[in-house]
Structures are given as C-alpha cells and as structure tokens.
Design an enzyme around this catalytic site. Sequence first.
Site, PDB file in Angstrom:
ATOM      1  N   CYS A  83       0.834  -1.197   0.000  1.00 38.05           N
ATOM      2  CA  CYS A  83       0.000   0.000   0.000  1.00 38.05           C
ATOM      3  C   CYS A  83       0.877   1.259   0.000  1.00 38.05           C
ATOM      4  CB  CYS A  83      -0.986  -0.040   1.160  1.00 38.05           C
ATOM      5  SG  CYS A  83      -2.339   1.166   1.006  1.00 38.05           S
ATOM      6  N   HIS A 194      -3.735  -4.820  -1.213  1.00 32.86           N
ATOM      7  CA  HIS A 194      -3.516  -5.461   0.086  1.00 32.86           C
ATOM      8  C   HIS A 194      -3.543  -6.981  -0.089  1.00 32.86           C
ATOM      9  CE1 HIS A 194      -3.786  -1.967   2.810  1.00 32.86           C
ATOM     10  NE2 HIS A 194      -4.534  -1.457   1.850  1.00 32.86           N
ATOM     11  N   GLU A 196      -2.945  -9.180   2.065  1.00 29.46           N
ATOM     12  CA  GLU A 196      -3.519  -9.794   3.265  1.00 29.46           C
ATOM     13  C   GLU A 196      -5.042  -9.774   3.255  1.00 29.46           C
ATOM     14  OE1 GLU A 196      -3.330  -5.416   4.324  1.00 29.46           O
ATOM     15  OE2 GLU A 196      -2.191  -6.842   3.096  1.00 29.46           O
TER      16      GLU A 196
END
Length: 214
Positions: A83, A194, A196
Amino acid sequence: MTIAIIDYGMGNLHSVAKAIEHVSPDERVTITRDARAIKGASRVVLPGQGAIRDCMGELERTELTGLVKELLADASKPLLGICVGQQMLMDKSEENGGVRCLGYLPGRVTRFDDTALDEQGQRLKVPHMGWNRVHQHHMHPLWEGIPTGERFYFVHSYFVQADDDAHALGYIDYAGSRAHVATGRDAVFAVQFHPEKSADAGLRLLANFVAWSP
C-alpha cells in the site's frame, strides 16, 4: 527464517502478520521497530496506510528512515512494500502539496482523476476501493501460480507511475490512468493492493515472497 514487519506506527500490521503466519507456519513473524531485529531478519515487510506525509513523518520520528534506505541500497534482503509502503519507495508524491519519498525507484505518486466516467457514463469512485484485476507487465517470482488478470483488493486515491518500464511489474487501468500497482527491482517487490485482504491470490503472493530467493 525470521520475517520482520516494520512497525513505525502506520499500516495494517497485525493483519499482514496473520496472513504471513498462515502461509508460513514454521517461520517466525515479528512486528518490530528494533533496528537490530530488522537487520537480522531474513525478509522484511514495509507496510503503510493513510496519508503519505504521515507515513514518511512517522518513519523519520521512529528513526527508521536511514535503516530502510540501507536495506534498499543493500539489495540482497527480500523486502515487500504494501500500500503506502509501495508509494514511499518512489521519488515523490503529489499528496499533501508534495512529499519527498525514499527515492528508491524513479517516478511519482499522483491522484486518480475523480471526474473520470465509466463506460456507462457514471463517475468512477475515488478512493478506488474494492476488487480489481491486476495485469502482470513483467514476469516475476512473486507472480508464480497467479494468473494475469487475477483480482486483488484495493483502497487508495493515489497511485504510482514508475519512470522506468522495467520497474513496472503489474498494472490496473482506472479513472483514465494506468496505475503501476506492482513495482520493484533487485530484492524489492512492492504492491499498492492489500495481499492480506486478497483471498487466495493474496496468500499465494505472500507465500511466494516467503519462498523468494533473489
């Protein structure tokens, strides 16, 4: 193996740590701002979230700017930017009236055009939020097992434009702009999305990072 997630007060630290632990349960994942621990780690993650001026300011306040620049210059330890951690690697950002970044990759960070329209004539949303297809621009070990055009999760208003095509590893087209959402060189790979939060594709990218031997 130890994977250090740099804790300078900005970023989705615990979500990133949990995702890496999920794909590499036998490795040690630590969230730390200790310089010796970061230097001694096998791999390093540079997260980031929010305004880039705040991220750069907190990196300086925690006295980690020099260490990150040292890691980037060393070019031997795998480092993953996420990010704003991707944006910080560029020369400068236009956010907040202009912010000098780490200068690892030549290029800039600019804002999406919030007057752009989609094919139906509807105004595209800025921030760009949600899932989008990432097109792989160059082959890279972190793309292993991930088809080009796979969907990843984004939340951002500003995006990277790399000056050197060799550093642009993946892109999206949004709001009339081509955003370089994956960039890197040497032992550094950085993404605007992202991983994750990106389901199986994101976990595969993180697993590839853990296995990467540049």
